[in-house]
Design a protein around this motif. Structure first.
Motif, short mmCIF file in Angstrom:
data_model
loop_
_atom_site.label_atom_id
_atom_site.label_comp_id
_atom_site.label_asym_id
_atom_site.label_seq_id
_atom_site.Cartn_x
_atom_site.Cartn_y
_atom_site.Cartn_z
N GLN A 57 3.04 14.28 1.21
CA GLN A 57 1.63 14.37 0.87
C GLN A 57 0.92 13.05 1.15
OE1 GLN A 57 -0.34 17.21 -0.43
NE2 GLN A 57 -1.60 15.70 0.62
N ALA A 58 1.56 11.94 0.83
CA ALA A 58 0.97 10.64 1.09
C ALA A 58 0.80 10.40 2.59
CB ALA A 58 1.83 9.54 0.48
N THR A 59 1.76 10.84 3.36
CA THR A 59 1.66 10.72 4.82
C THR A 59 0.46 11.51 5.33
OG1 THR A 59 4.05 10.41 5.07
CG2 THR A 59 2.85 11.14 7.01
N ALA A 60 0.26 12.72 4.81
CA ALA A 60 -0.89 13.53 5.20
C ALA A 60 -2.20 12.87 4.81
CB ALA A 60 -0.78 14.92 4.57
N LEU A 61 -2.24 12.25 3.64
CA LEU A 61 -3.45 11.57 3.19
C LEU A 61 -3.81 10.40 4.10
CD1 LEU A 61 -2.77 11.59 -0.66
CD2 LEU A 61 -4.66 12.75 0.50
N THR A 62 -2.80 9.78 4.66
CA THR A 62 -3.05 8.69 5.61
C THR A 62 -3.75 9.23 6.85
OG1 THR A 62 -1.03 7.60 4.83
CG2 THR A 62 -1.98 6.79 6.87
N LYS A 63 -3.28 10.36 7.34
CA LYS A 63 -3.88 10.97 8.53
C LYS A 63 -5.31 11.43 8.27
CE LYS A 63 0.64 12.48 10.28
NZ LYS A 63 1.49 13.65 10.62
N GLN A 64 -5.59 11.71 7.00
CA GLN A 64 -6.94 12.16 6.64
C GLN A 64 -7.87 10.99 6.33
OE1 GLN A 64 -6.15 14.69 3.27
NE2 GLN A 64 -4.82 16.05 4.47
N GLY A 65 -7.36 9.77 6.40
CA GLY A 65 -8.18 8.59 6.15
C GLY A 65 -8.30 8.22 4.69
N ARG A 66 -7.54 8.88 3.82
CA ARG A 66 -7.60 8.57 2.40
C ARG A 66 -6.75 7.35 2.04
NH1 ARG A 66 -11.90 10.32 -0.49
NH2 ARG A 66 -12.46 12.45 0.12
N LEU A 67 -5.79 7.01 2.88
CA LEU A 67 -4.98 5.81 2.70
C LEU A 67 -5.13 4.93 3.92
CD1 LEU A 67 -1.62 7.21 1.23
CD2 LEU A 67 -3.47 6.07 -0.01
N ALA A 68 -5.13 3.62 3.69
CA ALA A 68 -5.22 2.69 4.81
C ALA A 68 -3.91 2.67 5.59
CB ALA A 68 -5.56 1.29 4.31
N VAL A 69 -2.80 2.78 4.89
CA VAL A 69 -1.48 2.74 5.51
C VAL A 69 -0.50 3.38 4.53
CG1 VAL A 69 -0.85 0.48 4.56
CG2 VAL A 69 0.20 1.24 6.71
N TYR A 70 0.58 3.95 5.05
CA TYR A 70 1.63 4.46 4.17
C TYR A 70 2.98 4.32 4.85
CZ TYR A 70 4.46 7.26 1.08
OH TYR A 70 5.44 7.66 0.20
N VAL A 111 -1.59 8.46 -8.28
CA VAL A 111 -2.82 7.91 -7.72
C VAL A 111 -2.85 6.40 -7.90
CG1 VAL A 111 -5.35 7.90 -7.88
CG2 VAL A 111 -4.09 10.05 -8.05
N GLN A 112 -2.41 5.93 -9.06
CA GLN A 112 -2.31 4.49 -9.29
C GLN A 112 -1.28 3.87 -8.35
OE1 GLN A 112 -1.50 3.93 -13.45
NE2 GLN A 112 -3.58 4.46 -14.08
N THR A 113 -0.22 4.60 -8.07
CA THR A 113 0.80 4.12 -7.13
C THR A 113 0.21 3.85 -5.77
OG1 THR A 113 2.60 5.27 -8.27
CG2 THR A 113 2.95 4.75 -5.95
N LEU A 114 -0.73 4.70 -5.34
CA LEU A 114 -1.28 4.60 -3.99
C LEU A 114 -2.53 3.72 -3.90
CD1 LEU A 114 -0.88 8.36 -2.97
CD2 LEU A 114 0.53 6.42 -2.22
N THR A 115 -2.96 3.17 -5.03
CA THR A 115 -4.18 2.35 -5.01
C THR A 115 -4.07 1.18 -4.04
OG1 THR A 115 -4.74 2.94 -7.29
CG2 THR A 115 -5.71 0.92 -6.42
N LEU A 116 -2.94 0.49 -4.07
CA LEU A 116 -2.74 -0.66 -3.18
C LEU A 116 -2.80 -0.23 -1.72
CD1 LEU A 116 -1.96 -3.71 -2.97
CD2 LEU A 116 0.42 -2.95 -2.88
N LEU A 117 -2.15 0.89 -1.39
CA LEU A 117 -2.11 1.37 -0.01
C LEU A 117 -3.44 2.00 0.40
CD1 LEU A 117 1.46 2.95 -0.18
CD2 LEU A 117 0.82 0.77 0.85
N GLN A 118 -4.27 2.31 -0.58
CA GLN A 118 -5.60 2.83 -0.29
C GLN A 118 -6.55 1.70 0.10
OE1 GLN A 118 -7.63 4.61 -3.66
NE2 GLN A 118 -8.51 6.22 -2.40
N GLY A 119 -6.18 0.48 -0.28
CA GLY A 119 -7.02 -0.67 0.04
C GLY A 119 -7.76 -1.22 -1.15
N GLY A 120 -7.39 -0.78 -2.35
CA GLY A 120 -8.04 -1.28 -3.55
C GLY A 120 -7.67 -2.73 -3.80
N TRP A 121 -8.55 -3.45 -4.49
CA TRP A 121 -8.27 -4.86 -4.75
C TRP A 121 -7.24 -5.04 -5.86
CZ3 TRP A 121 -9.09 -6.88 -9.61
CH2 TRP A 121 -9.92 -6.16 -10.47
N HIS A 122 -7.03 -4.00 -6.66
CA HIS A 122 -6.08 -4.06 -7.77
C HIS A 122 -4.90 -3.16 -7.42
CE1 HIS A 122 -4.49 -3.21 -11.87
NE2 HIS A 122 -4.84 -4.45 -12.08
N LEU A 123 -3.74 -3.50 -7.96
CA LEU A 123 -2.55 -2.71 -7.60
C LEU A 123 -2.56 -1.33 -8.22
CD1 LEU A 123 0.04 -2.66 -9.93
CD2 LEU A 123 -0.48 -5.07 -9.73
#
Length: 365
Positions: A57-70, A111-123
């Motif tokens: 699911q996280a890989t798919a979110l990356t392709k959708q632009g919801r994550l900066a990297v995964y 969701v908190q786990t992916l915050t860093l990979l989403q590009g948030g300033w907080h982990l």
């Protein structure tokens, strides 16, 4: 400290990886590891199914632009889930950027786990509440942090153990050598789990290490080491649990090398076909850790179709909650750019904040 004064534990790892289940899910006779109980094995299976679904699911979110990297950990679920389940609540986990499944298994909100990979300033989560350190992006810096926290815990009279996850590439970094050295000298309650997935981005093991195995690196620091099959969930749990119990009892650190494989590319920005061929990947797919455990559980009559379907449904519900959380629009406060830079804003920051405030006010007008 001399070698004769070290705890009486074998320093040398085995010549080949040890395990409890072979690639077909059959029990290996004569293993030095202890087979976990049926309840633990069923829990490992459930968490691995959920972890793999989270990963896709996280890989798919990356392709959708919801994550900066995964960085996917598909194929390494036995390491991440098996190791985390072996911890107790008071223990610390020091993960890397590839260990999101380990965080979810530890109970961190996805969701908190992916915050860093989403590009948030907080982990995204509170490390002290969950006893999970920030995901380490620079290779091997978490090894020193783990040794320091473990050393401090002993001074404070706590019985916590620090488990640090690292990859094969991280063992070539100076931080790892310093961490192993101090862990050995201080006999800290630290467990080093090296997930040897074959590549440091595109650099294969043959160009990283001249020792018989990465586990052999523990010898020079007086640290007992194990070489295990990292695609065997039962073996990973058993080895880490044994090391955690030894550390908690005052027996010092252990270095474990778990031989596994990274099925997907390094990240979504990587083209793995440039440095490995499809035949290599196919061979490792035949050693899938989830298939292996399922075969054993089915053969023992512990896992039937109804239970498999129930676990799969739970995993789908989990993935749906991740999608919902990640697709929610985030309320952005531009002025937060100036928060936490200094305890008190400098004159330059105050000026910049005022300029931004005026610009935002002009847009609203």
């Amino acid at each position: 400290m001399t070698l004769t004064s070290l705890p009486q534990r074998h320093l040398l790892p085995s010549e080949t990886p040890i395990g409890l289940l072979d690639a077909d899910g059959r029990l290996i006779d004569g293993s030095e590891l202890t087979m976990p109980g049926d309840d633990v094995l069923l829990d490992l299976h459930r968490r691995m199914v959920i972890g793999r679904r989270f990963d896709t699911q996280a890989t798919a979110l990356t392709k959708q632009g919801r994550l900066a990297v995964y960085p996917s950990s598909r194929g390494q679920e036995a390491c991440e889930v098996g190791a985390v389940v072996a911890l107790d609540a008071q223990d610390w986990l020091f993960p890397t950027y590839r260990d999101s499944v380990a965080l979810v298994t530890r109970g961190v909100d996805p969701v908190q786990t992916l915050t860093l990979l989403q590009g948030g300033w907080h982990l995204g989560y509170d490390p002290y509440e969950l006893r999970v350190a920030p995901q380490c992006t620079p290779l091997a810096t978490n090894t020193l942090h783990a040794v320091g926290v473990a050393h401090a815990a002993r001074y404070k009279g706590e019985d916590s153990v620090a488990l640090v996850l690292l990859g094969d590439g991280a063992t070539s970094e100076g931080d790892t050598h310093e961490a192993l050295n101090f862990a050995g000298v201080w006999q800290t309650p630290t467990v080093f789990l090296v997930q040897n997935n074959g590549y440091a981005i595109s650099v294969p093991m043959s160009k990283q290490n001249a020792a018989p195995s990465l586990a052999h690196k523990g010898i020079g620091y007086g640290i007992p080491s194990l070489l295990i099959d990292g695609n065997d969930p039962a073996a990973v749990y058993s080895a880490v649990r044994q090391a955690v119990e030894t550390a908690r009892a005052g027996g010092g650190p252990t270095l474990i090398e778990a031989v596994t494989y990274r099925i997907e590319a390094h990240t979504n920005a990587d083209d793995a076909s440039r440095y490995r061929d499809s035949g290599e990947v196919a061979a490792w797919l035949g050693r899938d850790p989830l298939d292996r455990l399922e075969a054993y559980l089915i053969g023992r009559g512990l896992l039937d179709d109804a239970r498999r379907e129930a676990v799969a449904a739970e995993a789908e519900d989990f993935a749906a909650s991740v999608r919902k959380g990640m697709n929610a629009d985030v309320a952005v406060r531009p002025q937060s750019l100036f928060d936490h830079v200094y305890a008190e804003r400098t004159a330059a920051l105050r000026e910049q904040a005022a300029m931004l405030e005026a610009e935002l006010a002009g847009e609203e007008a």
